[in-house]
Design an enzyme around this catalytic site. Structure first.
Site, PDB file in Angstrom:
ATOM      1  N   SER A  76     -46.272 -19.962  -3.016  1.00  0.00           N
ATOM      2  CA  SER A  76     -46.787 -20.689  -4.066  1.00  0.00           C
ATOM      3  C   SER A  76     -48.058 -21.912  -4.270  1.00  0.00           C
ATOM      4  O   SER A  76     -48.272 -22.511  -5.195  1.00  0.00           O
ATOM      5  CB  SER A  76     -45.646 -21.365  -4.727  1.00  0.00           C
ATOM      6  OG  SER A  76     -44.975 -19.601  -5.183  1.00  0.00           O
TER       7      SER A  76
ATOM      8  N   LYS B 154     -50.944 -21.803  -6.706  1.00  0.00           N
ATOM      9  CA  LYS B 154     -50.893 -21.928  -8.075  1.00  0.00           C
ATOM     10  C   LYS B 154     -51.399 -23.371  -8.480  1.00  0.00           C
ATOM     11  O   LYS B 154     -52.175 -23.820  -9.341  1.00  0.00           O
ATOM     12  CB  LYS B 154     -50.014 -22.121  -8.504  1.00  0.00           C
ATOM     13  CG  LYS B 154     -49.465 -20.383  -8.019  1.00  0.00           C
ATOM     14  CD  LYS B 154     -47.965 -20.078  -8.077  1.00  0.00           C
ATOM     15  CE  LYS B 154     -46.981 -19.121  -8.099  1.00  0.00           C
ATOM     16  NZ  LYS B 154     -46.068 -18.753  -8.222  1.00  0.00           N
TER      17      LYS B 154
ATOM     18  N   SER C 152     -43.149 -22.472 -11.549  1.00  0.00           N
ATOM     19  CA  SER C 152     -43.506 -21.158 -10.586  1.00  0.00           C
ATOM     20  C   SER C 152     -43.999 -20.073 -10.377  1.00  0.00           C
ATOM     21  O   SER C 152     -43.937 -18.975  -9.811  1.00  0.00           O
ATOM     22  CB  SER C 152     -43.284 -21.196  -9.206  1.00  0.00           C
ATOM     23  OG  SER C 152     -43.744 -21.312  -7.879  1.00  0.00           O
TER      24      SER C 152
ATOM     25  N   LYS D 210     -46.693 -29.616  -6.056  1.00  0.00           N
ATOM     26  CA  LYS D 210     -46.247 -28.286  -6.296  1.00  0.00           C
ATOM     27  C   LYS D 210     -45.170 -27.583  -4.320  1.00  0.00           C
ATOM     28  O   LYS D 210     -45.673 -28.089  -3.698  1.00  0.00           O
ATOM     29  CB  LYS D 210     -47.913 -28.042  -6.167  1.00  0.00           C
ATOM     30  CG  LYS D 210     -47.201 -26.033  -5.914  1.00  0.00           C
ATOM     31  CD  LYS D 210     -46.725 -25.880  -7.652  1.00  0.00           C
ATOM     32  CE  LYS D 210     -46.183 -24.597  -8.289  1.00  0.00           C
ATOM     33  NZ  LYS D 210     -44.621 -23.796  -7.161  1.00  0.00           N
TER      34      LYS D 210
END
Length: 388
Positions: free
Chosen positions: A66, A69, A126, A228
């Protein structure tokens, strides 16, 4: 005049040398080796200068999970900045976005969701569903968005990255590196500070479902304000984090740890090390006059020189007074010279190592002088040439 016996004189010289050596040793900051992490790859960068404090396997291509992202939201921020889309835009949710597995924002097919909420769904929760919805809204399809991701990566200098989806869902030929992610993080922070602020938010509620930010460092360290997390079986547990103290902002990238706890702990080791033993200092302000150099045949006899931008350095803590500057300019400067024209260079050195080399520019314009002055300077220079 008192004479000192030779033997005693030699002892004095020895003790003096030892004393000076001890003083020099005591004045030199002691910096331990960087921490070794339980991870596949890591990197620690000073966000202001881009200086890499420590790295390991930073160019190894790895699955980003992720962390992908970050690119999805960076592109959304770019589109928002150009006015192509707006925070209040209502985005229709497709079946593909609704059906996507993994972490979710829990948006429903056929409904319309405000783009600003989707961004929070991507960054804080997320959400794979939110990521696909954003990608489809911007580019029409996730495949087309992936092409935009790769074009953006190229423009940021992310030369070891390739994206095939907007979520980080495991896929062949979907990879990046710790170094590339640090470049993306730096661009996110510097280019779009208004959207970067979302990364520090600890929770977001949508559809009556409250979800916490998965970056546990936001609760553990007040200096941390992003960025993140990511996890898949292939990628392991990953975290790109950023923290700020005084004039120093650090970006840490840790990829391939074994647990949520490990990714936070290993990231904290890097951040602590960076703040403890390094600092970000400003050596010179933007367009600060560093030298007034002689100029010939101009309407002025000197020209002010400096740098276009402020010079910031990442250096071992406590060594700022040891920085030396060496300025090089041509022996003869002739008018006319326009403001902003490159004239020479300034090189900053710390303990024998070059820490920065920047172009030196004219801070003002100097036009040609009158005919008499030009002729006079021509004569002076000719005579100088004859006797040099």
């Amino acid at each position: 005049m008192t004479l000192i016996p030779t033997r005693f004189s030699g002892l004095c010289a020895l003790f003096t040398a030892l004393f000076l050596s001890a003083q020099l040793w005591a004045a030199t900051p002691m910096i331990p080796a960087p921490p070794t992490l339980a991870a596949k790859s890591w990197l620690l960068m000073d966000a202001k200068t881009g200086y890499i404090i420590t790295e390991y396997n930073a160019d190894q291509r790895l699955a980003p999970a992720s962390l992908t992202k970050m690119m999805t939201t960076y592109i959304a921020s770019e589109q928002l900045a150009t006015g192509n889309i707006g925070y209040d835009d209502m985005v229709r949710i497709s079946e593909k976005a609704w059906r996507k597995g993994g972490s979710k924002m829990y948006i429903r097919e056929g409904t319309e969701v405000k783009l600003e909420d989707l961004l929070r769904g991507v960054i804080i929760q997320s959400g794979n569903d939110a990521s696909i919805a954003v990608a489809e809204y911007i580019a029409g399809s996730e495949d087309a968005f992936a092409d935009l991701m790769n074009q953006t990566a190229y423009s940021l200098g992310m030369n070891n990255s390739n994206f095939v989806n907007a979520t980080g869902w495991p896929a062949e030929n979907h990879y990046t590196t710790a170094r590339d992610l640090s470049l993306l993080a730096r661009a996110t922070i510097n280019d779009h500070p208004e959207d970067y602020a979302i990364y520090s938010e600890k929770e977001f509620t949508y559809n009556n479902i409250r979800q916490p930010n998965r970056n546990s460092l936001l609760w553990q360290d007040d200096s941390v304000d992003g960025i993140k997390t990511g996890h898949t079986d292939e990628a392991g547990y990953c975290l790109v984090a950023s923290a700020v103290k005084d004039d120093m902002r650090l970006i840490s990238v840790v990829m391939g740890t074994r647990s949520e706890k490990d990714r936070a702990a290993e990231s904290q080791k890097l951040i602590t090390y960076g703040f403890r033993f390094y600092e970000t200092v400003k050596s010179y302000d933007a367009k600060q006059e560093l030298l007034a150099s002689e100029i010939w045949k101009g309407d002025s006899n000197s020209i002010k020189l400096g740098t276009e931008e402020a010079i910031w350095l990442t250096i071992p803590r406590g060594t700022a007074d040891d920085i030396t500057a060496d300025i090089e300019v041509p022996e003869l400067l002739m008018a006319p010279i326009a403001a902003g024209e490159k004239i020479g260079t300034i090189q900053l050195t710390l303990n024998g190592d070059t820490v920065a080399t920047k172009p030196l520019i004219a801070l003002e314009s100097v036009e040609e002088g009158g005919l008499f002055k030009r002729l006079w300077h021509w004569l002076v220079l000719m005579i100088k040439g004859l006797f040099s």
